[in-house]
Design an enzyme around this catalytic site. Sequence first.
Site, PDB file in Angstrom:
ATOM      1  N   HIS A   1       0.798  -1.229   0.000  1.00  0.00           N
ATOM      2  CA  HIS A   1       0.000   0.000   0.000  1.00  0.00           C
ATOM      3  C   HIS A   1       0.828   1.276   0.000  1.00  0.00           C
ATOM      4  CE1 HIS A   1       0.987  -0.252   4.248  1.00  0.00           C
ATOM      5  NE2 HIS A   1       0.686   1.027   4.341  1.00  0.00           N
TER       6      HIS A   1
HETATM    7  C1  UD1 Z   1      -1.909   5.045   6.426  1.00  0.00           C
HETATM    8  C2  UD1 Z   1      -0.581   5.501   7.004  1.00  0.00           C
HETATM    9  C3  UD1 Z   1       0.458   4.418   6.778  1.00  0.00           C
HETATM   10  C4  UD1 Z   1      -0.014   3.092   7.312  1.00  0.00           C
HETATM   11  C5  UD1 Z   1      -1.362   2.753   6.704  1.00  0.00           C
HETATM   12  C6  UD1 Z   1      -1.910   1.453   7.240  1.00  0.00           C
HETATM   13  C7  UD1 Z   1      -0.160   7.930   6.891  1.00  0.00           C
HETATM   14  C8  UD1 Z   1       0.681   8.962   6.267  1.00  0.00           C
HETATM   15  N1  UD1 Z   1      -0.089   6.710   6.336  1.00  0.00           N
HETATM   16  O1  UD1 Z   1      -1.731   4.905   5.022  1.00  0.00           O
HETATM   17  O2  UD1 Z   1       1.645   4.779   7.457  1.00  0.00           O
HETATM   18  O3  UD1 Z   1       0.934   2.091   6.993  1.00  0.00           O
HETATM   19  O4  UD1 Z   1      -2.273   3.804   7.015  1.00  0.00           O
HETATM   20  O5  UD1 Z   1      -3.009   1.032   6.498  1.00  0.00           O
HETATM   21  O6  UD1 Z   1      -0.843   8.218   7.846  1.00  0.00           O
HETATM   22  N2  UD1 Z   1      -9.132   4.575   2.281  1.00  0.00           N
HETATM   23  C9  UD1 Z   1     -10.367   4.006   2.250  1.00  0.00           C
HETATM   24  N3  UD1 Z   1     -10.918   3.614   3.431  1.00  0.00           N
HETATM   25  C10 UD1 Z   1     -10.301   3.762   4.611  1.00  0.00           C
HETATM   26  C11 UD1 Z   1      -9.035   4.362   4.642  1.00  0.00           C
HETATM   27  C12 UD1 Z   1      -8.455   4.763   3.462  1.00  0.00           C
HETATM   28  O7  UD1 Z   1     -10.950   3.833   1.201  1.00  0.00           O
HETATM   29  O8  UD1 Z   1     -10.861   3.360   5.647  1.00  0.00           O
HETATM   30  C13 UD1 Z   1      -8.474   4.965   1.013  1.00  0.00           C
HETATM   31  C14 UD1 Z   1      -8.779   6.368   0.595  1.00  0.00           C
HETATM   32  O9  UD1 Z   1      -8.841   6.410  -0.791  1.00  0.00           O
HETATM   33  C15 UD1 Z   1      -7.531   7.126   1.051  1.00  0.00           C
HETATM   34  C16 UD1 Z   1      -6.453   6.080   0.857  1.00  0.00           C
HETATM   35  O10 UD1 Z   1      -7.088   4.841   1.144  1.00  0.00           O
HETATM   36  O11 UD1 Z   1      -7.310   8.274   0.333  1.00  0.00           O
HETATM   37  C17 UD1 Z   1      -5.262   6.259   1.742  1.00  0.00           C
HETATM   38  O12 UD1 Z   1      -5.650   6.323   3.109  1.00  0.00           O
HETATM   39  P1  UD1 Z   1      -4.757   7.179   4.124  1.00  0.00           P
HETATM   40  O13 UD1 Z   1      -5.297   7.070   5.511  1.00  0.00           O
HETATM   41  O14 UD1 Z   1      -4.518   8.536   3.595  1.00  0.00           O
HETATM   42  O15 UD1 Z   1      -3.347   6.459   4.084  1.00  0.00           O
HETATM   43  P2  UD1 Z   1      -2.968   4.907   4.039  1.00  0.00           P
HETATM   44  O16 UD1 Z   1      -2.423   4.599   2.707  1.00  0.00           O
HETATM   45  O17 UD1 Z   1      -4.052   4.048   4.572  1.00  0.00           O
END
Ligand code: UD1
Length: 353
Positions: free
Chosen positions: A201
């Site tokens: 991811h």
């Molecule tokens: C975040 C953390 C990362 C961690 C990961 C674990 C930061 C900078 N990154 O990354 O260190 O390893 O979590 O999973 O904080 N999304 C959904 N549903 C959700 C959550 C996210 O659809 O419940 C999608 C959205 O499109 C979002 C993308 O995933 O924009 C990224 O989510 P985000 O929380 O920004 O970062 P992660 O890649 O999950």
Amino acid sequence: MNHILHVVGARPNFVKAAPVLRSLRERGVLQSLVHTGQHYDRNMSDVFFQQLEIPEPDVNLGVGSGSHAVQTAEIMQRFESVVLERKPDLTLVYGDVNSTVAAALVCAKLLVPIGHVEAGLRSFDRTMPEEINRIVTDRLSDVLFTPSEDGNENLKREGVPSERVHLVGNVMIDSLMQFLPAARRRPKNGFPEPFALVTLHRPSNVDDPEKLSEILNCLTQLNRRLNIVFPVHPRTRQHISEFRVNAEMLHLVDPLPYIDFLALQTCATVVITDSGGIQEETTFLGVPCLTMRTNTERPITVTMGTNTLVGDDRERLVREIHDILEAKKKIGTVPPLWDGHAGSRIAEILVRL
Ligand code: UD1
């Protein structure tokens, strides 16, 4: 400490906070739990609360997704009034996600002491958003709980006074040890055996169409020798579909609940990942881990554990898997203090403050 406020937001935070919440509850400490809402899907958040037996959050800030600046700023805006209202004696933040640094910034300005669980880790790679979060959070923290000696060394080098730093071990391993018996009882869910368990991811692997397509092609080739089971993070799922990358031959599934994923880790032939926590969990379990990154903030998993960094070198990845299939796998040991008691060490230190 009369009142401790915990801030969690993303999947790995839940795994780390659970044992600390429990240990403080056992010692009768008043606690508040704030969920920023950074992760909000049921299988990225609610199921973790249920399986890890974490109480309902007192407050959910409901920030959701956004760019780094938007997400961090949104958490700060919504969290400030919660701190002013609840007046904690100390705020505990976990790991290195945007929720961690946002909460630390708010508390530092409101003069609320900050405790950082999983302090001192460094990848020395500032292109990684988490590295920025780690550096800033540690800089602002008053009590720093490290999982391994390298964390203490990094903080010493950065000039953090040693009396603020406590080597307590790895809280993620507390959760793992608590739920391992339940994971071992889990049925295999019909996954093909033997299999390689894959999670990817990180922006560096999944945000570029060419790179993502090249990685999935490589996994598809490997799939001929070893079944690939791949629980797909939402951002990766989004990019696979947006970039129209072919992943038909791979066994893609939705993100899994904590115990179900742990069950798969225990019986995987190898784990291929770019996650931080999974490097640690496989080291504890003695399962070979091939990390698709050029560096790690958890070097002890390479020096003592079963982790190997394969970076962007796909030939190396294939070679390592062939070796593992021929029983030439890396044998590791469990690092000191990864013993299931990190949460209670943290609680002991906090009640004496
Ligand atoms: C975040 C953390 C990362 C961690 C990961 C674990 C930061 C900078 N990154 O990354 O260190 O390893 O979590 O999973 O904080 N999304 C959904 N549903 C959700 C959550 C996210 O659809 O419940 C999608 C959205 O499109 C979002 C993308 O995933 O924009 C990224 O989510 P985000 O929380 O920004 O970062 P992660 O890649 O999950």
